[in-house]
Scaffold this motif. Structure first.
Motif, PDB file in Angstrom:
ATOM      1  N   LYS A 134      -1.873   7.067  -4.408  1.00  0.00           N
ATOM      2  CA  LYS A 134      -2.245   6.043  -3.355  1.00  0.00           C
ATOM      3  C   LYS A 134      -3.191   6.310  -2.001  1.00  0.00           C
ATOM      4  CE  LYS A 134       1.940   6.560  -0.173  1.00  0.00           C
ATOM      5  NZ  LYS A 134       0.914   6.890   0.913  1.00  0.00           N
ATOM      6  N   ASN A 135      -3.130   7.934  -2.148  1.00  0.00           N
ATOM      7  CA  ASN A 135      -3.978   8.276  -0.918  1.00  0.00           C
ATOM      8  C   ASN A 135      -5.125   8.659  -1.439  1.00  0.00           C
ATOM      9  OD1 ASN A 135      -1.780   8.299   1.095  1.00  0.00           O
ATOM     10  ND2 ASN A 135      -1.105  10.239   0.340  1.00  0.00           N
ATOM     11  N   LYS A 180     -15.603   5.702  -5.593  1.00  0.00           N
ATOM     12  CA  LYS A 180     -16.784   4.846  -5.374  1.00  0.00           C
ATOM     13  C   LYS A 180     -17.365   4.197  -6.560  1.00  0.00           C
ATOM     14  CE  LYS A 180     -18.628   7.902  -1.784  1.00  0.00           C
ATOM     15  NZ  LYS A 180     -17.147   8.814  -1.534  1.00  0.00           N
ATOM     16  N   THR A 234      -7.036   7.192  -3.821  1.00  0.00           N
ATOM     17  CA  THR A 234      -7.934   6.087  -4.094  1.00  0.00           C
ATOM     18  C   THR A 234      -8.942   5.633  -3.301  1.00  0.00           C
ATOM     19  OG1 THR A 234      -6.254   4.475  -3.696  1.00  0.00           O
ATOM     20  CG2 THR A 234      -6.327   5.036  -6.190  1.00  0.00           C
ATOM     21  N   LYS A 235      -8.589   5.825  -1.891  1.00  0.00           N
ATOM     22  CA  LYS A 235      -9.417   5.534  -0.862  1.00  0.00           C
ATOM     23  C   LYS A 235     -11.133   6.210  -0.986  1.00  0.00           C
ATOM     24  CE  LYS A 235      -8.247   8.971   2.500  1.00  0.00           C
ATOM     25  NZ  LYS A 235      -9.749   9.733   2.618  1.00  0.00           N
ATOM     26  N   ASP A 236     -11.112   7.207  -1.859  1.00  0.00           N
ATOM     27  CA  ASP A 236     -12.513   8.106  -2.132  1.00  0.00           C
ATOM     28  C   ASP A 236     -13.065   7.466  -3.159  1.00  0.00           C
ATOM     29  OD1 ASP A 236     -11.943   9.559   0.315  1.00  0.00           O
ATOM     30  OD2 ASP A 236     -10.618  11.068  -0.825  1.00  0.00           O
ATOM     31  N   ARG A 286       0.954  -1.285  -0.040  1.00  0.00           N
ATOM     32  CA  ARG A 286       0.008   0.023  -0.069  1.00  0.00           C
ATOM     33  C   ARG A 286       0.720   1.093   0.235  1.00  0.00           C
ATOM     34  NH1 ARG A 286      -5.379  -1.290   0.912  1.00  0.00           N
ATOM     35  NH2 ARG A 286      -5.665  -3.363   1.580  1.00  0.00           N
ATOM     36  N   ASN A 322      -5.445   0.255  -2.560  1.00  0.00           N
ATOM     37  CA  ASN A 322      -6.525   1.258  -1.515  1.00  0.00           C
ATOM     38  C   ASN A 322      -7.953   1.505  -1.974  1.00  0.00           C
ATOM     39  OD1 ASN A 322      -4.440   1.636   0.775  1.00  0.00           O
ATOM     40  ND2 ASN A 322      -3.596   3.037  -0.537  1.00  0.00           N
ATOM     41  N   ILE A 323      -8.176   0.902  -3.234  1.00  0.00           N
ATOM     42  CA  ILE A 323      -9.628   1.107  -3.718  1.00  0.00           C
ATOM     43  C   ILE A 323     -10.293   0.249  -2.935  1.00  0.00           C
ATOM     44  CG2 ILE A 323     -11.016   0.762  -5.823  1.00  0.00           C
ATOM     45  CD1 ILE A 323      -8.395   1.319  -7.512  1.00  0.00           C
ATOM     46  N   SER A 324     -11.520   0.688  -2.369  1.00  0.00           N
ATOM     47  CA  SER A 324     -12.259  -0.299  -1.699  1.00  0.00           C
ATOM     48  C   SER A 324     -13.830  -0.636  -2.550  1.00  0.00           C
ATOM     49  CB  SER A 324     -12.819   0.455  -0.333  1.00  0.00           C
ATOM     50  OG  SER A 324     -13.472   1.569  -0.467  1.00  0.00           O
ATOM     51  N   SER A 368     -11.953   9.727  -8.109  1.00  0.00           N
ATOM     52  CA  SER A 368     -11.844  10.134  -6.690  1.00  0.00           C
ATOM     53  C   SER A 368     -12.713  11.236  -6.163  1.00  0.00           C
ATOM     54  CB  SER A 368     -10.380  10.127  -6.058  1.00  0.00           C
ATOM     55  OG  SER A 368     -10.005  11.283  -6.578  1.00  0.00           O
ATOM     56  N   ASP A 404      -7.923  15.178   4.278  1.00  0.00           N
ATOM     57  CA  ASP A 404      -9.069  15.058   4.123  1.00  0.00           C
ATOM     58  C   ASP A 404      -9.841  16.581   3.934  1.00  0.00           C
ATOM     59  OD1 ASP A 404      -9.403  12.613   3.829  1.00  0.00           O
ATOM     60  OD2 ASP A 404      -9.915  12.148   5.976  1.00  0.00           O
TER      61      ASP A 404
END
Length: 325
Positions: free
Chosen positions: A257-258, A264, A260-262, A16, A289-291, A196, A26
């Motif tokens: 990498k930071n 949808k 991609t968590k956003d 990661r 990091n993609i959910s 993102s 954020d």
């Protein structure tokens, strides 16, 4: 698949990246999105001299965050019935949005296409930013030494991608629920950044994305023209690394990498395992990091080049996502 490549993939499946996002990460992007909300969706269409029987072609211009004049190619299928799906396309580093004819396969399937010239690169978009510090070469570090991380070049480029999608969604003949983003290398990075920032994007396709895992790139001693400005920054600006923590913290705001968590939406990712320009480990730092729903396709024998059959795979992806509607 060759056992060597299976081992490489196994090694990367949980990677990661190196380094944490800035503490106010954020808040930083919420502030950026407020700037995006204020940006106008007005655009200008100018008839292009490109000729094709299947579409209408225009040069499209809009004003991006910070006042930059952004140029795009816009192609619309002739005789659209009802609302058409659409694709936002993004190009590689230092390049431009390419040939008009390269979009006709999507026109044939009824998609509108908007291809953006990145501000200040090889196309005709105009970047009017004023940057403090190093502007010797490269855009990764442009604006990094400014008084605020808001001054960073790629912050506004990421916002431009989202503005492209919002402009498409505002068009009366576009089906705003079926807008996609795609690109390769820097373009792949911008497709991911776009995903993102736009919660209702239908899907994103990224081919070996750039702009991932900056500290990992540096600590793995990865030397390549695409990332060489990181090394040159220290050689020319900070040879004793007195500002190293500050440097990588600033880059953390734009590190995919930071971001991609956003995401949808659904994501399709393609990675060449012999890539010496955007190394696989850096890409996996972002991908892992993609959910949201995602799928990755590996090309074991390929480098940073055209990936055989990738065009067919992308077109199939777009059509199947429409059929799933």
């Amino acid at each position: 698949m060759n056992k060597l490549y299976e081992c490489q993939i196994e090694h990367l499946k949980d990677y990661r990246g190196i380094g944490e996002a800035p503490e106010d990460y954020d808040e930083y992007w919420e502030r950026a999105k407020r700037d995006l909300e204020k940006a106008s969706l007005d655009y200008e269409l100018v008839n292009s001299d490109f000729v094709a029987r299947s579409c209408e072609a225009y040069d499209l211009y809009f004003t991006g965050v910070g006042g930059a004049r952004i140029h795009c190619q816009f192609l619309k299928p002739k005789n659209v019935k009802g609302k058409a799906p659409a694709i936002a396309m993004f190009h590689g580093y230092w390049s431009n949005c390419g040939e008009w004819s390269g979009k006709l396969q999507y026109i044939a399937e009824g998609f509108c296409v908007l291809a953006m010239d990145v501000r200040g690169q090889g196309g005709t978009s105009i970047d009017n930013g004023t940057y403090k510090g190093n502007t010797q070469s490269g855009h990764i570090i442009r604006g990094l030494e400014g008084d605020s991380p808001d001054d960073m070049f790629y912050r506004n480029v990421y916002l431009d991608t989202a503005q492209c999608v919002r402009i498409l969604q505002s068009m009366e003949f576009v089906d705003k629920k079926n807008v996609f983003a795609t690109g390769a290398s820097q373009g792949g990075a911008l497709a991911i950044a776009c995903a993102s920032l736009v919660d209702d994007l239908k899907g994103a396709v990224a081919i070996y994305p750039f702009l991932c895992d900056f500290r990992g790139i540096y600590q793995n001693n990865f030397i390549c023209p695409s990332y060489e400005e990181i090394t040159w920054y220290f050689r020319q600006r900070d040879p004793n690394h007195l500002t190293e923590d500050f440097f990588f913290e600033r880059l953390g705001y734009i590190d995919l990498k930071n971001r991609t968590k956003d995401i949808k939406c659904n994501v399709l990712w393609m990675t060449a395992l012999m890539d010496k320009v955007c190394p696989p480990f850096s890409q996996m730092a972002a991908y892992n990091n993609i959910s949201s729903e995602k799928n990755i396709i590996f090309f074991p024998e390929y480098e940073h080049e055209y990936l055989l059959n990738s065009g067919d795979i992308i077109l199939k992806y777009f059509i199947e996502r429409l059929e799933a509607e």
